[in-house]
Design an enzyme around this catalytic site. Structure first.
Site, PDB file in Angstrom:
ATOM      1  N   ASP A  44       0.816  -1.374   0.013  1.00 18.72           N
ATOM      2  CA  ASP A  44       0.023   0.210   0.005  1.00 18.72           C
ATOM      3  C   ASP A  44       0.772   1.313   0.047  1.00 18.72           C
ATOM      4  OD1 ASP A  44      -3.085   1.019   0.732  1.00 18.72           O
ATOM      5  OD2 ASP A  44      -1.279   1.999   1.769  1.00 18.72           O
ATOM      6  N   TYR A  49       3.253   9.442  -0.786  1.00 20.91           N
ATOM      7  CA  TYR A  49       4.083   8.907   0.316  1.00 20.91           C
ATOM      8  C   TYR A  49       5.603   9.129  -0.459  1.00 20.91           C
ATOM      9  CZ  TYR A  49       0.359   6.462   2.475  1.00 20.91           C
ATOM     10  OH  TYR A  49      -0.533   6.010   3.090  1.00 20.91           O
ATOM     11  N   LYS A  74      -2.578   5.880  -4.268  1.00 21.40           N
ATOM     12  CA  LYS A  74      -3.504   6.818  -4.204  1.00 21.40           C
ATOM     13  C   LYS A  74      -3.381   8.294  -4.838  1.00 21.40           C
ATOM     14  CE  LYS A  74      -3.624   4.909   0.427  1.00 21.40           C
ATOM     15  NZ  LYS A  74      -1.931   4.750   0.670  1.00 21.40           N
ATOM     16  N   HIS A 107      -7.245   9.861  -2.310  1.00 16.73           N
ATOM     17  CA  HIS A 107      -6.400   9.710  -0.881  1.00 16.73           C
ATOM     18  C   HIS A 107      -7.180  10.462   0.074  1.00 16.73           C
ATOM     19  CE1 HIS A 107      -2.395   9.192   0.976  1.00 16.73           C
ATOM     20  NE2 HIS A 107      -3.117   9.261   1.966  1.00 16.73           N
ATOM     21  N   LEU A 186      -2.628  -1.187  14.039  1.00 18.32           N
ATOM     22  CA  LEU A 186      -1.975  -1.387  15.249  1.00 18.32           C
ATOM     23  C   LEU A 186      -2.107   0.021  15.992  1.00 18.32           C
ATOM     24  CD1 LEU A 186       0.842  -3.324  13.948  1.00 18.32           C
ATOM     25  CD2 LEU A 186      -0.913  -4.063  15.214  1.00 18.32           C
ATOM     26  N   LYS A 228       2.216  -1.717   9.272  1.00 15.44           N
ATOM     27  CA  LYS A 228       3.524  -1.150   8.880  1.00 15.44           C
ATOM     28  C   LYS A 228       4.939  -1.220   9.998  1.00 15.44           C
ATOM     29  CE  LYS A 228       6.201   2.577   9.167  1.00 15.44           C
ATOM     30  NZ  LYS A 228       6.421   3.987   9.557  1.00 15.44           N
ATOM     31  N   SER A 229       5.775  -2.058   9.341  1.00 12.62           N
ATOM     32  CA  SER A 229       7.212  -2.041  10.144  1.00 12.62           C
ATOM     33  C   SER A 229       8.030  -2.234   9.122  1.00 12.62           C
ATOM     34  CB  SER A 229       6.897  -3.348  11.071  1.00 12.62           C
ATOM     35  OG  SER A 229       8.131  -3.368  11.757  1.00 12.62           O
ATOM     36  N   ARG A 234       8.817  -7.992  13.206  1.00 16.85           N
ATOM     37  CA  ARG A 234       7.549  -7.603  13.178  1.00 16.85           C
ATOM     38  C   ARG A 234       6.774  -7.999  11.785  1.00 16.85           C
ATOM     39  NH1 ARG A 234       8.190  -1.718  16.385  1.00 16.85           N
ATOM     40  NH2 ARG A 234       8.529  -2.915  18.365  1.00 16.85           N
ATOM     41  N   ASN A 238       3.274  -9.922  12.105  1.00 14.99           N
ATOM     42  CA  ASN A 238       2.003  -9.325  11.286  1.00 14.99           C
ATOM     43  C   ASN A 238       1.427 -10.026  10.436  1.00 14.99           C
ATOM     44  OD1 ASN A 238       2.838  -7.105  13.474  1.00 14.99           O
ATOM     45  ND2 ASN A 238       3.423  -5.658  11.838  1.00 14.99           N
TER      46      ASN A 238
HETATM   47  P1  NAD Z   1       0.220   1.044  12.261  1.00 16.99           P
HETATM   48  O1  NAD Z   1      -1.085   0.981  13.083  1.00 16.99           O
HETATM   49  O2  NAD Z   1       0.607   0.020  11.279  1.00 16.99           O
HETATM   50  O3  NAD Z   1       1.504   1.367  13.135  1.00 16.99           O
HETATM   51  C1  NAD Z   1       2.656   1.319  12.824  1.00 16.99           C
HETATM   52  C2  NAD Z   1       3.671   1.374  14.135  1.00 16.99           C
HETATM   53  O4  NAD Z   1       3.098   0.282  14.895  1.00 16.99           O
HETATM   54  C3  NAD Z   1       5.068   1.184  13.750  1.00 16.99           C
HETATM   55  O5  NAD Z   1       5.497   2.212  13.539  1.00 16.99           O
HETATM   56  C4  NAD Z   1       5.737   0.515  14.887  1.00 16.99           C
HETATM   57  O6  NAD Z   1       5.947   1.446  15.955  1.00 16.99           O
HETATM   58  C5  NAD Z   1       4.293  -0.352  15.396  1.00 16.99           C
HETATM   59  N1  NAD Z   1       4.418  -2.015  14.974  1.00 16.99           N
HETATM   60  C6  NAD Z   1       4.131  -2.313  13.779  1.00 16.99           C
HETATM   61  N2  NAD Z   1       4.129  -3.849  13.908  1.00 16.99           N
HETATM   62  C7  NAD Z   1       4.549  -4.004  15.399  1.00 16.99           C
HETATM   63  C8  NAD Z   1       4.709  -4.987  16.104  1.00 16.99           C
HETATM   64  N3  NAD Z   1       4.598  -6.373  15.440  1.00 16.99           N
HETATM   65  N4  NAD Z   1       4.783  -4.991  17.346  1.00 16.99           N
HETATM   66  C9  NAD Z   1       4.747  -3.788  17.826  1.00 16.99           C
HETATM   67  N5  NAD Z   1       4.708  -2.661  17.408  1.00 16.99           N
HETATM   68  C10 NAD Z   1       4.510  -2.599  15.934  1.00 16.99           C
HETATM   69  O7  NAD Z   1       0.018   2.614  11.666  1.00 16.99           O
HETATM   70  P2  NAD Z   1       0.471   3.281  10.405  1.00 16.99           P
HETATM   71  O8  NAD Z   1       1.823   3.024   9.956  1.00 16.99           O
HETATM   72  O9  NAD Z   1      -0.256   4.601  10.420  1.00 16.99           O
HETATM   73  O10 NAD Z   1      -0.459   2.841   9.482  1.00 16.99           O
HETATM   74  C11 NAD Z   1      -0.188   1.871   8.196  1.00 16.99           C
HETATM   75  C12 NAD Z   1      -0.389   1.847   6.837  1.00 16.99           C
HETATM   76  O11 NAD Z   1      -1.729   2.437   6.652  1.00 16.99           O
HETATM   77  C13 NAD Z   1       0.340   3.261   6.486  1.00 16.99           C
HETATM   78  O12 NAD Z   1       1.798   2.290   5.997  1.00 16.99           O
HETATM   79  C14 NAD Z   1      -0.163   3.257   5.149  1.00 16.99           C
HETATM   80  O13 NAD Z   1       0.091   2.598   4.044  1.00 16.99           O
HETATM   81  C15 NAD Z   1      -1.698   3.389   5.441  1.00 16.99           C
HETATM   82  N6  NAD Z   1      -1.967   4.763   6.071  1.00 16.99           N
HETATM   83  C16 NAD Z   1      -3.165   5.376   5.016  1.00 16.99           C
HETATM   84  C17 NAD Z   1      -3.541   6.556   5.662  1.00 16.99           C
HETATM   85  C18 NAD Z   1      -4.513   7.215   4.720  1.00 16.99           C
HETATM   86  O14 NAD Z   1      -4.616   8.424   4.808  1.00 16.99           O
HETATM   87  N7  NAD Z   1      -5.329   6.451   3.730  1.00 16.99           N
HETATM   88  C19 NAD Z   1      -3.112   7.258   6.525  1.00 16.99           C
HETATM   89  C20 NAD Z   1      -2.210   6.783   7.452  1.00 16.99           C
HETATM   90  C21 NAD Z   1      -1.669   5.251   7.000  1.00 16.99           C
END
Ligand code: NAD
Length: 283
Positions: A44, A49, A74, A107, A186, A228-229, A234, A238
């Protein structure tokens, strides 16, 4: 990997790898290559980005047939309106280096959304995009725009996690067979979520981590998730969520964590302008 069937008949892997905030300095390339090696088949990204080019390169270099990888991108606000969107879609295709994009989203729900949407519909008809959808639409914003669309969006990608389960939005989308893609599945690493006693109790029972329990809950509840990680361990954790399932009672307990509020309110006054100013995809 479980797959979800969209309302246009296309299938999408239930877990995607999100690349928001991964820099385009080689890090996105490495992260996507690692994710594909681990078993992710859904990436994604977004024009805003600034890493579409590295995503495309990693997909090509992976050796995995293009048809087996689901790529989402997007359109950014600067490219809204029909004419600009036509160019924006072509720019994404060019940067990704792909003949087609599996899923392309609007987006943000601001500006000439209807004009931009008709460009997505046209690109879908031309085979440049396979599925089309929206993002960040609350029930109000959905009612404002979607009745003017000819095609029903396949997905609405919104903030969604156990503390904000989007129940009122789900009530609008479920009868239309529009799937929710959960961003921040998450809770963006929210410590209160990862250390919640209920999450930890269930994690202990199944010998899983808190993250796996959260993502299992969401996918079992019908969501597509985009964790995302950049850490390989991780990333693996996930994805390892399809070898156990939660009981109905555990699902109900986890549903009770919903506070009905998230960190991002798309209806915040002035947000459209702030976002447009913060991310410039063209000079
Ligand atoms: P997320 O909930 O995936 O959180 C990511 C964070 O969670 C990481 O930086 C890390 O700190 C932690 N994490 C990840 N895996 C873990 C694990 N197994 N154990 C412990 N901690 C862990 O949130 P995000 O990164 O904000 O969102 C994920 C994806 O969603 C983005 O990369 C993007 O592709 C999408 N997104 C879209 C929009 C939109 O406006 N459409 C906005 C934000 C994000």
């Amino acid at each position: 990997m479980e797959r979800v069937i969209l309302n246009d008949g296309n299938e999408i892997p239930a877990v995607g790898f999100g690349v928001f905030l991964i820099p385009a300095d080689g890090s996105t390339y490495e992260a996507v290559k690692t994710a594909l090696k681990i078993g992710y088949r859904h990436i994604d990204t977004a024009a805003a980005y600034f890493n579409e080019e590295e995503v495309g390169r990693a997909v090509r270099d992976s050796g995995i047939p293009r048809d087996e990888i689901f790529v989402t991108s997007k359109l950014w606000l600067q490219d809204y309106g029909f004419e600009a969107a036509v160019k924006g879609i072509d720019a994404s295709l060019r940067k990704l280096g792909c003949d087609f994009i599996d899923l392309y989203l609007l987006h943000q729900p601001y500006g000439d959304v209807v004009g931009a949407w008709s460009a997505l519909e046209q690109a879908k008809a031309a085979g440049k995009i396979r599925s089309i959808g929206v993002s960040n639409m609350t029930p109000n914003l959905w009612q404002k725009f979607v009745p003017h669309f000819e095609t029903m969006p396949a997905v609405n990608q919104v903030e969604c996690h156990p503390f904000f389960q989007q129940r009122s939005l789900r009530a609008v989308l479920q009868p239309l067979n529009v799937k929710i893609e959960a961003w921040a599945p998450l809770g963006q690493g929210n410590k209160a979520l990862f250390s919640h006693p209920l999450v930890l109790k269930i994690a202990e029972k199944y010998g899983k981590t808190a993250a796996a329990v959260i993502l299992r809950f969401e996918t079992q509840d019908g969501l597509i998730v985009l964790p995302k990680s950049t850490h390989a361990d991780r990333m693996e954790e996930n994805l390892a969520i399809f070898d156990f399932s939660l009981t109905q009672e555990e699902m109900a307990e986890l549903r009770s964590l919903d506070t009905g509020k998230g960190v991002h309110d798309p209806e915040t006054p002035g947000l459209a302008e702030r976002l447009a100013a913060a991310y410039k995809v063209h000079d």
